[in-house]
Design an enzyme around this catalytic site. Sequence first.
Site, short mmCIF file in Angstrom:
data_model
loop_
_atom_site.label_atom_id
_atom_site.label_comp_id
_atom_site.label_asym_id
_atom_site.label_seq_id
_atom_site.Cartn_x
_atom_site.Cartn_y
_atom_site.Cartn_z
N ASP A 4 -7.28 5.98 -29.61
CA ASP A 4 -6.31 5.85 -30.69
C ASP A 4 -7.10 5.63 -31.97
OD1 ASP A 4 -3.82 5.34 -32.03
OD2 ASP A 4 -4.30 3.21 -31.92
N ASP A 24 0.78 3.17 -27.62
CA ASP A 24 -0.30 3.51 -26.70
C ASP A 24 -0.05 2.98 -25.28
OD1 ASP A 24 -1.96 4.69 -28.74
OD2 ASP A 24 -2.41 2.66 -29.42
N CYS A 26 3.16 1.66 3.04
CA CYS A 26 4.42 0.90 2.96
C CYS A 26 5.43 1.63 2.08
CB CYS A 26 4.16 -0.49 2.41
SG CYS A 26 3.14 -1.53 3.47
N CYS A 43 0.84 -1.20 0.00
CA CYS A 43 0.00 0.00 0.00
C CYS A 43 0.88 1.25 0.00
CB CYS A 43 -0.94 0.01 1.21
SG CYS A 43 -0.09 0.38 2.76
N ASP A 91 -4.40 0.27 -28.90
CA ASP A 91 -3.98 -1.11 -29.16
C ASP A 91 -2.50 -1.28 -29.48
OD1 ASP A 91 -4.07 0.15 -31.68
OD2 ASP A 91 -4.47 -1.74 -32.69
#
Length: 738
Positions: free
Chosen positions: A454, A635, A51, A48, A631
């Site tokens: 995109d 990207d 930490c 977390c 994709d």
Amino acid sequence: MTDAPFSAEGCPSGLAPPSGSDVTDPAPFVRRVGGQSRLSLSVRGAKCGGCMSKIEGALNKLPGIDTARLNLSSGRLDVSWTGDLAPRQISETVSALGYGVAPLDTGKGNDANRKDEQSLLLAMGVAGFATANIMLLSVSVWGGHGEMGEATRQGLHALSGLIALPTLLFSGRPFFRSAWNVLKHARTNMDVPISLALILAFGVSVAETVSGGEHAYFDAACMLLFFLLIGRFLDARVRRRAYSAARDLAALSNRTVTRLGADGSPAPARAEDVRPGDRILLAPGERAVVDMVIEEGTSEVDESLVSGESLPRCAAPGSQMLAGAINLTHPLTGRATAAAADSLLSDIGRMLEAGEQKRSTYRRIADRAVTLYVPFVHSAALLTFLGWWLSGTGLRESILIAVSTLIITCPCALALAAPVVQVVAAGRLFRSGIFLRSGDALERIAACDHIVFDKTGTLTLGTPRLSSTDLSPSVIADAARLARASRHPLSRALTAIAGPGPVASNVKEYPGLGLEADLDGAPCRLGSAEWTGATASGHTGASLFFARGAETPVELRFEDDIQPDAISSIAQLQKLGLTFEIVSGDHASAVEETARRLGLDHWTAAASPQAKVARLRQLEAEGRRVLMVGDGLNDAGALALSHASAAPGGALDISQSASDAVYSNGLASLPVLVRTARGAKSAMLQNFGFAAAYNLVAVPIAVMGFATPLVAAIAMSTSSTVVCLNALRLNVKEKAAT
């Protein structure tokens, strides 16, 4: 996070760290870059933001430390420093905080994560099996209440205890081990009160069984453990999948290259050993793994993965070639302009890590609920014990009432509130062809109000199609005879229309220009307007020109069709209150044409991976929460750094790994994803609201000593059932929507 007693930001580590002299000396793994020392370590148990801040804060206090950055998703800690600081001091500092630490081994990291996940799955299975069996025995006790003999009841309690003891010892290890690791360093985390509740419930149950009491809580202890392990297992699986994006990119980068020596002799070399100024030979079909400037040769290169440009470009002496681009036609010799660690692929890798870091600090609804719930419940139980004990009630009765308070306060409903909604929502999405890759994806997607698309392969099909309708069959047939000798995307689109056929003999390909050959004694050319002597027509899409002898060149026009469901999907998303824009690496005319056909006013063309991330940060600064849909490799950084992201099923593995969701049924999946995410978030809030309301009623009853085990069991079961039924309403909404 400070070293003060229990903090709501504390979190489980679950793994025993080495200590003292057992810490491996990481000195052999230190890298020297200029006057700076760098070290990468694997940290186990940090889960977390608390930490992360604890570890980074402790390291930044060491003399000479320049940077200390921990990636929570992968557990990778990168430290850089100047001066004479001993590397062992770094690892011992982390170990002293209660975390496991070792030199980073990227080859074994995923195997270790997978083993942890399998271990949690086994522990969860054992706890679930034990819970089911103990509940069967408990039903017999409840059903025979008032009629069952003391010996029979005591025997059933003893049998339940025999099942619960090995279950707690085996399945409770992640919590007990984590609690002990931090307690022996005079610190605490969330697993300390969890372990305390399990031990108290079991201990009181044993005492009640031995003394012949009517009540035992073995079923509650095992049930609580089972539901806690569900959450821990889901968290481990999400973390392993988040790590896969960086691992996939590393696999793409960790290749060998052909490096030319001073005498011009070729020799294989690891990509990480290439230095600026080294000469590299790139064969046809080979991918560049370092940024380089071409010195010899002319060829076409495919940069669609790194730039988003849908068509190949000509690479000639003096032009730059980015890491990740593919050489298509002829050998190229170039000079490296940067080391592999400073290439575009490495930049994208750093974006992926930054995205994972950003998302790991996102506090889920469940996390926020637990930070409020756990201190409240345990404080109530402690005050209950002190109140009854100080008022003159015996120690045994005071402990019993306090434990009853712990058990009746609906840990099951709270533990189920988010996971059961996620399971139902994930099942609904799976039936719609959508796969979730992130545990908090639903909540982040539900919060999104703007979508960045995109273009190539996302809004469009990504494959050019011959759109000219006035061509004679003979022109198509003759042009295809040349096109079959080329790997260019437009050539492949032409041959797909023409079908199988002969290939012209002695075809010559001129990179960046086109093809040339004799057909039936006539010289023919297929390529650009310049190459064939034609005049460009102004067509916004791609074009090829075919010239036979002295005849006027014929234009062959191509288009990249938009996805069949793009217009209807965008209309549905607009009804959900979302806005849109296109950010693409393709050239301006192609992006503008796609935006016009879809009715989108905002678009950006020729955007590099860094430019896409810059646009996302600009939108974030404006207060927008962006859902990125893409994709390609170019990207991946934007997908990781956006508030939420989605990728089509045909996307690169790296892009899918960097995304929160992967869809396979076209853009029509996006409205389903958004509606389901918003419904799931609403259901989670309702579940937590119900659990909170229930506890407001149950806690006073338990504190006043009016809660019998039978009432507590019925109340817990009822609350859990209500939570599950509320989650199942998502399926009812799905049927109504369809």
